[in-house]
Scaffold this motif. Structure first.
Motif, PDB file in Angstrom:
ATOM      1  N   THR A 141      34.074   2.924  15.393  1.00  0.00           N
ATOM      2  CA  THR A 141      33.457   2.148  16.464  1.00  0.00           C
ATOM      3  C   THR A 141      32.268   1.341  15.953  1.00  0.00           C
ATOM      4  N   LEU A 142      31.461   1.946  15.105  1.00  0.00           N
ATOM      5  CA  LEU A 142      30.308   1.227  14.554  1.00  0.00           C
ATOM      6  C   LEU A 142      30.730   0.180  13.527  1.00  0.00           C
ATOM      7  N   LYS A 143      31.762   0.488  12.763  1.00  0.00           N
ATOM      8  CA  LYS A 143      32.235  -0.429  11.716  1.00  0.00           C
ATOM      9  C   LYS A 143      32.954  -1.638  12.314  1.00  0.00           C
ATOM     10  N   TYR A 144      33.697  -1.415  13.396  1.00  0.00           N
ATOM     11  CA  TYR A 144      34.475  -2.487  14.032  1.00  0.00           C
ATOM     12  C   TYR A 144      34.124  -2.550  15.521  1.00  0.00           C
ATOM     13  N   PRO A 145      32.898  -2.952  15.863  1.00  0.00           N
ATOM     14  CA  PRO A 145      32.444  -2.853  17.259  1.00  0.00           C
ATOM     15  C   PRO A 145      33.230  -3.696  18.261  1.00  0.00           C
ATOM     16  N   THR A 146      33.843  -4.771  17.827  1.00  0.00           N
ATOM     17  CA  THR A 146      34.561  -5.627  18.785  1.00  0.00           C
ATOM     18  C   THR A 146      36.082  -5.505  18.664  1.00  0.00           C
ATOM     19  N   ASP A 147      36.555  -4.727  17.697  1.00  0.00           N
ATOM     20  CA  ASP A 147      37.996  -4.611  17.483  1.00  0.00           C
ATOM     21  C   ASP A 147      38.580  -3.416  18.230  1.00  0.00           C
ATOM     22  N   PRO A 148      39.823  -3.553  18.704  1.00  0.00           N
ATOM     23  CA  PRO A 148      40.486  -2.373  19.273  1.00  0.00           C
ATOM     24  C   PRO A 148      40.776  -1.367  18.155  1.00  0.00           C
ATOM     25  N   ILE A 149      40.668  -0.105  18.473  1.00  0.00           N
ATOM     26  CA  ILE A 149      40.898   0.943  17.469  1.00  0.00           C
ATOM     27  C   ILE A 149      42.024   1.840  17.978  1.00  0.00           C
ATOM     28  N   ILE A 150      42.967   2.123  17.091  1.00  0.00           N
ATOM     29  CA  ILE A 150      44.097   2.981  17.430  1.00  0.00           C
ATOM     30  C   ILE A 150      44.040   4.209  16.521  1.00  0.00           C
ATOM     31  N   PHE A 151      44.095   5.387  17.139  1.00  0.00           N
ATOM     32  CA  PHE A 151      44.115   6.642  16.387  1.00  0.00           C
ATOM     33  C   PHE A 151      45.475   7.297  16.571  1.00  0.00           C
ATOM     34  N   ASP A 152      45.925   8.018  15.549  1.00  0.00           N
ATOM     35  CA  ASP A 152      47.221   8.684  15.664  1.00  0.00           C
ATOM     36  C   ASP A 152      47.123   9.987  16.455  1.00  0.00           C
ATOM     37  N   ARG A 153      45.918  10.459  16.696  1.00  0.00           N
ATOM     38  CA  ARG A 153      45.733  11.672  17.484  1.00  0.00           C
ATOM     39  C   ARG A 153      44.418  11.552  18.244  1.00  0.00           C
ATOM     40  N   THR A 154      44.439  11.948  19.502  1.00  0.00           N
ATOM     41  CA  THR A 154      43.215  11.910  20.290  1.00  0.00           C
ATOM     42  C   THR A 154      42.357  13.139  20.003  1.00  0.00           C
ATOM     43  N   HIS A 155      41.069  12.992  20.158  1.00  0.00           N
ATOM     44  CA  HIS A 155      40.155  14.107  19.907  1.00  0.00           C
ATOM     45  C   HIS A 155      40.315  15.224  20.940  1.00  0.00           C
ATOM     46  N   TYR A 156      41.009  14.981  22.026  1.00  0.00           N
ATOM     47  CA  TYR A 156      41.241  16.014  23.034  1.00  0.00           C
ATOM     48  C   TYR A 156      42.291  17.038  22.589  1.00  0.00           C
ATOM     49  N   GLU A 157      43.105  16.695  21.608  1.00  0.00           N
ATOM     50  CA  GLU A 157      44.190  17.589  21.208  1.00  0.00           C
ATOM     51  C   GLU A 157      43.701  18.857  20.517  1.00  0.00           C
ATOM     52  N   ASP A 158      42.606  18.779  19.784  1.00  0.00           N
ATOM     53  CA  ASP A 158      42.135  19.994  19.112  1.00  0.00           C
ATOM     54  C   ASP A 158      41.748  21.072  20.121  1.00  0.00           C
ATOM     55  N   PRO A 159      40.859  20.762  21.096  1.00  0.00           N
ATOM     56  CA  PRO A 159      40.529  21.827  22.040  1.00  0.00           C
ATOM     57  C   PRO A 159      41.659  22.134  23.036  1.00  0.00           C
ATOM     58  N   ASP A 160      42.426  21.134  23.448  1.00  0.00           N
ATOM     59  CA  ASP A 160      43.371  21.329  24.542  1.00  0.00           C
ATOM     60  C   ASP A 160      44.813  21.594  24.122  1.00  0.00           C
ATOM     61  N   VAL A 161      45.097  21.568  22.833  1.00  0.00           N
ATOM     62  CA  VAL A 161      46.435  21.915  22.348  1.00  0.00           C
ATOM     63  C   VAL A 161      46.321  22.937  21.216  1.00  0.00           C
ATOM     64  N   PHE A 162      45.644  22.555  20.137  1.00  0.00           N
ATOM     65  CA  PHE A 162      45.628  23.397  18.946  1.00  0.00           C
ATOM     66  C   PHE A 162      44.916  24.730  19.161  1.00  0.00           C
ATOM     67  N   CYS A 163      43.792  24.717  19.859  1.00  0.00           N
ATOM     68  CA  CYS A 163      43.081  25.989  20.101  1.00  0.00           C
ATOM     69  C   CYS A 163      43.928  26.932  20.944  1.00  0.00           C
ATOM     70  N   TYR A 164      44.606  26.397  21.937  1.00  0.00           N
ATOM     71  CA  TYR A 164      45.478  27.228  22.775  1.00  0.00           C
ATOM     72  C   TYR A 164      46.651  27.779  21.961  1.00  0.00           C
ATOM     73  N   ALA A 165      47.253  26.937  21.139  1.00  0.00           N
ATOM     74  CA  ALA A 165      48.398  27.383  20.334  1.00  0.00           C
ATOM     75  C   ALA A 165      47.987  28.454  19.329  1.00  0.00           C
ATOM     76  N   LEU A 166      46.858  28.251  18.662  1.00  0.00           N
ATOM     77  CA  LEU A 166      46.386  29.246  17.698  1.00  0.00           C
ATOM     78  C   LEU A 166      46.064  30.565  18.389  1.00  0.00           C
ATOM     79  N   ASN A 167      45.540  30.487  19.590  1.00  0.00           N
ATOM     80  CA  ASN A 167      45.271  31.692  20.367  1.00  0.00           C
ATOM     81  C   ASN A 167      46.578  32.383  20.743  1.00  0.00           C
TER      82      ASN A 167
END
Length: 191
Positions: free
Chosen positions: A35-61
């Motif tokens: 976001t800081l490096k490309y402040p005006t460009d759209p950014i696409i991530f292959d995984r959302t930051h919500y997946e670690d707490p809301d998918v991976f933590c549950y699965a590991l548990n």
């Protein structure tokens, strides 16, 4: 290249909590950097930051690699605290404009995992397949869990359909582009 990932595969129970903290931090900082490096460009991530707490933590548990109290800490406290702290410090909103969830069959997904042929996944195939099954189940609950953290548009694409599974053909590519375009239109109409 994450040294904790190697340790995790050697002893999941010992390193699951540390790995999840590391991955939560890593995804949030990756968002800040881009976001800081490309402040005006759209950014696409292959995984959302919500997946670690809301998918991976549950699965590991679920597979007994993450204690109940560690899961609760990571899901209900650590993620939100870290996200809020970083949003305030860097004056960045971590809320995505759009989330695309590609859902698919467990067997197809497992075949793709085997196809990437990571040594650590192949060596512990039985254990990894158990985790992969748990992740698949948690991804089924993810859209509902996500509503607690995110109220933006969510597009769910069926990975098993020809259109999504093979984006190299023109029909598949057109389907994906149309789906994303429609979702982006919805995202920006709401603003």
């Amino acid at each position: 290249k994450n040294p904790l990932l190697v340790k995790y595969y050697q002893d999941k129970k010992k390193y699951s909590r540390d790995l999840q903290i590391n991955l939560i931090d890593g995804r949030l900082y990756e968002y800040i950097i881009n976001t800081l490096k490309y402040p005006t460009d759209p950014i696409i991530f292959d995984r959302t930051h919500y997946e670690d707490p809301d998918v991976f933590c549950y699965a590991l548990n679920k597979i007994n690699c993450l204690a109940d109290e560690d899961k609760d800490y990571l899901v209900n406290y650590y993620f939100d605290m870290k996200k809020e702290e970083l949003e305030q410090r860097y004056k960045i909103d971590f809320t995505p404009d759009l989330i695309i969830l590609i859902k698919g069959d467990l067997n197809l997904g497992w075949k793709r995992v085997q196809g990437r042929n990571r040594t650590m996944e192949v060596q512990v195939e039985k254990e990894f397949k158990e985790l992969y099954q748990a992740l698949q189940e948690e991804y089924e609950s993810f859209p509902e869990r996500l509503k607690k953290r995110y109220n933006g548009p969510l597009v769910i694409l069926p990975q098993d359909s020809l259109e999504v599974a093979d984006a190299t053909n023109s029909r598949g590519l057109l389907y994906i582009v149309r789906s994303v375009k429609d979702a982006i239109k919805i995202a920006y109409e709401d603003k």
